[in-house]
Write an enzyme that holds these catalytic residues in place. Structure first.
Site, PDB file in Angstrom:
ATOM      1  N   GLU A   1      -7.662  35.232  38.656  1.00 59.03           N
ATOM      2  CA  GLU A   1      -7.431  35.000  37.221  1.00 59.03           C
ATOM      3  C   GLU A   1      -8.499  34.035  36.680  1.00 59.03           C
ATOM      4  O   GLU A   1      -9.190  33.359  37.456  1.00 59.03           O
ATOM      5  CB  GLU A   1      -6.061  34.332  37.006  1.00 59.03           C
ATOM      6  CG  GLU A   1      -4.863  35.174  37.388  1.00 59.03           C
ATOM      7  CD  GLU A   1      -4.183  35.818  36.183  1.00 59.03           C
ATOM      8  OE1 GLU A   1      -4.730  35.776  35.068  1.00 59.03           O
ATOM      9  OE2 GLU A   1      -3.075  36.371  36.394  1.00 59.03           O
TER      10      GLU A   1
ATOM     11  N   GLU B   1      -4.192  32.017  29.180  1.00 54.81           N
ATOM     12  CA  GLU B   1      -5.147  31.688  30.241  1.00 54.81           C
ATOM     13  C   GLU B   1      -4.965  30.209  30.553  1.00 54.81           C
ATOM     14  O   GLU B   1      -4.600  29.424  29.676  1.00 54.81           O
ATOM     15  CB  GLU B   1      -6.576  31.985  29.783  1.00 54.81           C
ATOM     16  CG  GLU B   1      -6.835  33.438  29.429  1.00 54.81           C
ATOM     17  CD  GLU B   1      -6.578  34.410  30.575  1.00 54.81           C
ATOM     18  OE1 GLU B   1      -6.854  34.034  31.729  1.00 54.81           O
ATOM     19  OE2 GLU B   1      -6.099  35.527  30.317  1.00 54.81           O
TER      20      GLU B   1
ATOM     21  N   HIS C   1      -1.225  35.706  33.949  1.00 58.72           N
ATOM     22  CA  HIS C   1      -1.611  35.276  32.588  1.00 58.72           C
ATOM     23  C   HIS C   1      -0.773  35.977  31.504  1.00 58.72           C
ATOM     24  O   HIS C   1      -0.790  35.575  30.357  1.00 58.72           O
ATOM     25  CB  HIS C   1      -3.126  35.466  32.343  1.00 58.72           C
ATOM     26  CG  HIS C   1      -3.584  36.890  32.204  1.00 58.72           C
ATOM     27  ND1 HIS C   1      -4.864  37.212  31.793  1.00 58.72           N
ATOM     28  CD2 HIS C   1      -2.959  38.079  32.417  1.00 58.72           C
ATOM     29  CE1 HIS C   1      -4.997  38.523  31.770  1.00 58.72           C
ATOM     30  NE2 HIS C   1      -3.860  39.075  32.144  1.00 58.72           N
TER      31      HIS C   1
HETATM   32  C1  LIG Z   1      -2.277  43.354  33.135  1.00 57.58           C
HETATM   33  S1  LIG Z   1      -1.650  44.483  34.269  1.00 57.58           S
HETATM   34  C2  LIG Z   1      -2.563  44.131  35.732  1.00 57.58           C
HETATM   35  C3  LIG Z   1      -2.678  45.292  36.664  1.00 57.58           C
HETATM   36  C4  LIG Z   1      -3.498  45.070  37.937  1.00 57.58           C
HETATM   37  N1  LIG Z   1      -3.098  43.889  38.646  1.00 57.58           N
HETATM   38  C5  LIG Z   1      -4.970  45.018  37.631  1.00 57.58           C
HETATM   39  O1  LIG Z   1      -5.513  43.912  37.463  1.00 57.58           O
HETATM   40  O2  LIG Z   1      -5.572  46.061  37.542  1.00 57.58           O
HETATM   41  C6  LIG Z   1      -0.058  43.766  34.607  1.00 57.58           C
HETATM   42  C7  LIG Z   1       0.804  44.617  35.502  1.00 57.58           C
HETATM   43  O3  LIG Z   1       2.061  43.945  35.672  1.00 57.58           O
HETATM   44  C8  LIG Z   1       3.055  44.947  35.768  1.00 57.58           C
HETATM   45  N2  LIG Z   1       4.397  44.365  35.519  1.00 57.58           N
HETATM   46  C9  LIG Z   1       4.904  43.952  34.339  1.00 57.58           C
HETATM   47  N3  LIG Z   1       6.155  43.501  34.519  1.00 57.58           N
HETATM   48  C10 LIG Z   1       6.439  43.647  35.830  1.00 57.58           C
HETATM   49  C11 LIG Z   1       7.589  43.353  36.619  1.00 57.58           C
HETATM   50  N4  LIG Z   1       8.677  42.809  36.074  1.00 57.58           N
HETATM   51  N5  LIG Z   1       7.539  43.639  37.929  1.00 57.58           N
HETATM   52  C12 LIG Z   1       6.432  44.187  38.498  1.00 57.58           C
HETATM   53  N6  LIG Z   1       5.305  44.473  37.800  1.00 57.58           N
HETATM   54  C13 LIG Z   1       5.321  44.203  36.477  1.00 57.58           C
HETATM   55  C14 LIG Z   1       2.634  45.932  34.708  1.00 57.58           C
HETATM   56  O4  LIG Z   1       3.238  47.193  34.862  1.00 57.58           O
HETATM   57  C15 LIG Z   1       1.121  45.972  34.915  1.00 57.58           C
HETATM   58  O5  LIG Z   1       0.736  46.976  35.796  1.00 57.58           O
END
Ligand SMILES: C[S@@+](CC[C@H](N)C(=O)[O-])C[C@H]1O[C@@H](n2cnc3c(N)ncnc32)[C@H](O)[C@@H]1O
Length: 606
Positions: A541, A572, A512
């Site tokens: 999600e 969303e 999302h």
């Molecule tokens: C909204 S958080 C969700 C974390 C976890 N899935 C949870 O629900 O607790 C989004 C995650 O995506 C990771 N993220 C962002 N860009 C990324 C990328 N290019 N490759 C891997 N992870 C990434 C962020 O560091 C973050 O931890």
């Protein structure tokens, strides 16, 4: 106006100046004097409020703190025999609209113009107790919103909870704590004190029991003196008489004109109450944040039983009267509850809601609240309308000069806040997934959690399904600080480039954050990572518009606004939109399972 709320807990701890001064370097009126734009905003906001109350029956009338003069303009128009004296600070009076029949002068701390009556609306709550200040000893005072029946001792708010607008008074009390030095909303006992100290020994209060309630609106329009404070005998030789009556929308003066109540009136009446939830929408968030920062729920939890105000004050080292006001507010919203401790004393106890304000525990949502109420997050909301107009970057970039992930990389404190906030939701959503559809994990030997954050979700999954080897995959800086758990491998990388191989890929609150094209690219990388015959992705999600009876549907809609503000293209999605991105990434079969959480579980197969 949002900035002062960040130091509400410091105010309750009595460290430093008022939150408004902490945020803006000066008190609200000095700030307004130096910032005409803000002064105008205050005047216009007060004018909205002014339009629902009118004062009648007097030949000359001085309006204390009359702001931009809306009240007086209405009064002298409605009652042309009134000579109005608009009385406020000189810089406010200077820009007030000039109206025939109204004289403009001002500073109520210096001198008060003589008149047949004085009118003071939503003004006294801005100041502390008058105490023995000599300039107040002969001033008449009329107050509109503040009267509260007394019989009732300290817990008066319980008695009047039925009144629909009570919450506004309590919210205003919080606004006074954040925005003024010593201002507050007052109980009748407190009003008696300030009036008594100012030399008024006798007065009578008649609350507006049906300010909005069940009365026909037209009847209310015609009801004279629904709220009266009679101070006249004591005030001055000209015998002041005070009356306030409420006028809603079109005024009517003919007694025969009582309308039959209809749907429109019901809706209008509801709107009169509901609008305050939007006017002060941020106050609840700010007070709850204050409660977390002070550690109120944690203190009661550690104590093991309800705590009196004085026990809480000592434990938390707070300023007692301010903590009392915070607790009064929180009890009103049933965030804490009162329970008898002994025959004579009452304590504050936890509720299921306050358990979620604890910083510890399975159900804690404290970090999520701290993230959403942080200055970094709140700053982004100011350019939402620009975003809708399509002008400029994402609100996050407008506020902070870079996207959320680059910002987090440079600000480890904010990155930690994001990880902890996500972990709050993970504890709820993963538990719901494990309980609601454990079969989804049957036959999976290895699972890669893409964007797995600090690994909270995965650690719960490998505990529930110990045959699974977990891979927490996230940006290198995120996995570097994730607490290490047995059975989980930690891999840093970029999901746009390559995803570690596993039987299944798991996503929770990741897709999302991204637009359709980005999602398709990430999902294609997952397709390469999983077995082509029986591999699948599991996506936890929101699925919008699936079940209108879902009590958590509103959270999905709010999250959609968060995505619009916080990310570049995130959103969303409805089931149709999920089908589109998954289909474009090469997943042909999908299955959606609702769970007891904001999210649903989507299984997608190649
Ligand atoms: C909204 S958080 C969700 C974390 C976890 N899935 C949870 O629900 O607790 C989004 C995650 O995506 C990771 N993220 C962002 N860009 C990324 C990328 N290019 N490759 C891997 N992870 C990434 C962020 O560091 C973050 O931890």
């Amino acid at each position: 106006m949002l900035a002062p709320w960040h130091s509400l807990s410091s105010r309750v701890l009595d460290s430093g100046t008022s939150p408004f001064e902490t945020a803006n370097g000066k008190d609200v009126w000095s700030y307004a004097e130096k910032n005409p734009g803000h002064s105008k905003l205050i005047d216009e906001a007060m004018a909205c409020e002014d339009r629902v109350a009118v004062f009648d029956g007097i030949k000359s009338l001085v309006d204390f703190g009359g702001s931009n003069g809306t009240v007086l303009a209405m009064l002298v128009k409605a009652f042309p025999w009134i000579h109005g004296i608009h009385f406020d600070l000189p810089y406010v009076v200077a820009v007030a609209a000039k109206v025939d029949g109204v004289e403009n002068i001002g500073d109520m701390f210096e001198c008060v113009p003589k008149a047949g009556a004085a009118f003071l609306m939503v003004s006294n709550e801005n100041f502390g107790s008058f105490g023995s200040a000599p300039q107040y000893t002969t001033k008449p005072t009329i107050l509109r919103t503040e009267a509260i029946p007394e019989d009732k001792g300290e817990r008066w708010w319980k008695k009047i909870k039925r009144e629909q607008l009570d919450f506004v008074r309590l919210i205003l009390d919080m606004v006074m704590m954040a925005h003024t030095n010593k201002g507050k909303e007052r109980t009748l006992k407190e009003w008696k004190y300030v009036l008594g100290e100012a030399g008024f020994t006798r007065f009578n209060v008649e609350p507006i029991h049906q300010f909005i309630g069940n009365l026909n609106l037209s009847l209310l329009e015609m009801t004279y003196c629904s709220y009266i404070m009679e101070l006249q005998q004591r005030l001055c030789p000209s015998r002041f008489r005070f009356g306030v009556f409420q006028v809603f929308k079109e005024r009517s003066t003919e007694m025969g004109d009582i309308k039959v109540r209809g749907k429109k009136e019901d809706e209008d009446e509801k709107a009169e109450v509901d609008i305050w939830n939007y006017v002060f929408g941020y106050v609840k968030l700010a007070v709850v944040k204050c409660a977390i920062e002070l550690g109120i729920a944690d203190a009661i939890n550690e104590h093991g039983s309800p705590m009196t105000l004085s026990q809480l004050t000592t434990t938390l080292k707070c300023q007692p009267s301010r903590l009392y006001r915070i607790m009064r507010f929180l009890v009103h919203y049933q965030i804490f509850k009162e329970e008898p401790i002994t025959k004579d004393s009452i304590g504050f106890a936890l509720t299921p809601l306050s358990c979620r304000l604890s910083r510890h525990g399975e159900r804690s949502m404290a970090a999520m609240i701290l993230l959403q109420s942080s200055p970094v997050t709140l700053a982004t909301w100011h350019s939402l309308s620009a975003r809708v107009l399509g002008s400029g970057n994402s609100p996050f970039e407008t506020a902070h000069g870079k996207d959320v992930w680059s910002y987090a990389e440079e600000n480890p404190g904010h990155s930690k806040l994001i990880d902890e906030a996500m972990a709050c939701d993970a504890r709820v959503a993963v538990r719901a997934t494990i309980e609601g559809c454990p079969q989804v994990f049957d036959g999976i030997k290895s699972l890669v959690d893409v964007g797995g954050g600090n690994g909270t979700a995965l650690s719960m999954l490998v505990k529930a399904f110990p045959w699974i080897h977990g891979i927490d995959f996230d940006l290198p800086r995120v996995v570097a600080v994730a607490p290490k758990v047995d059975g989980i491998e930690y891999v840093g990388g970029d999901m746009f480039e390559c995803v570690p191989k596993a039987d299944a890929a798991f996503f929770m609150w990741v897709l999302h954050d991204w637009g359709n094209e980005d999602c398709i690219q990430i999902l294609k990388k997952c397709r390469e990572a999983i077995p082509q015959d029986k591999g699948k992705v599991i996506i936890v999600e929101s699925v919008l518009e699936e079940d209108e009876n879902d009590k958590l549907e509103f959270v999905g809609l709010m999250l959609d606004m968060v995505m619009m503000t916080y990310t570049n293209k995130g959103k969303e999605r409805t089931l149709k939109e999920w089908k589109y991105v998954l289909g474009e990434a090469g997943f042909t079969r999908i299955d959606v399972k609702p769970i007891h959480a904001v999210q649903s579980v989507i299984e997608a197969y190649i």
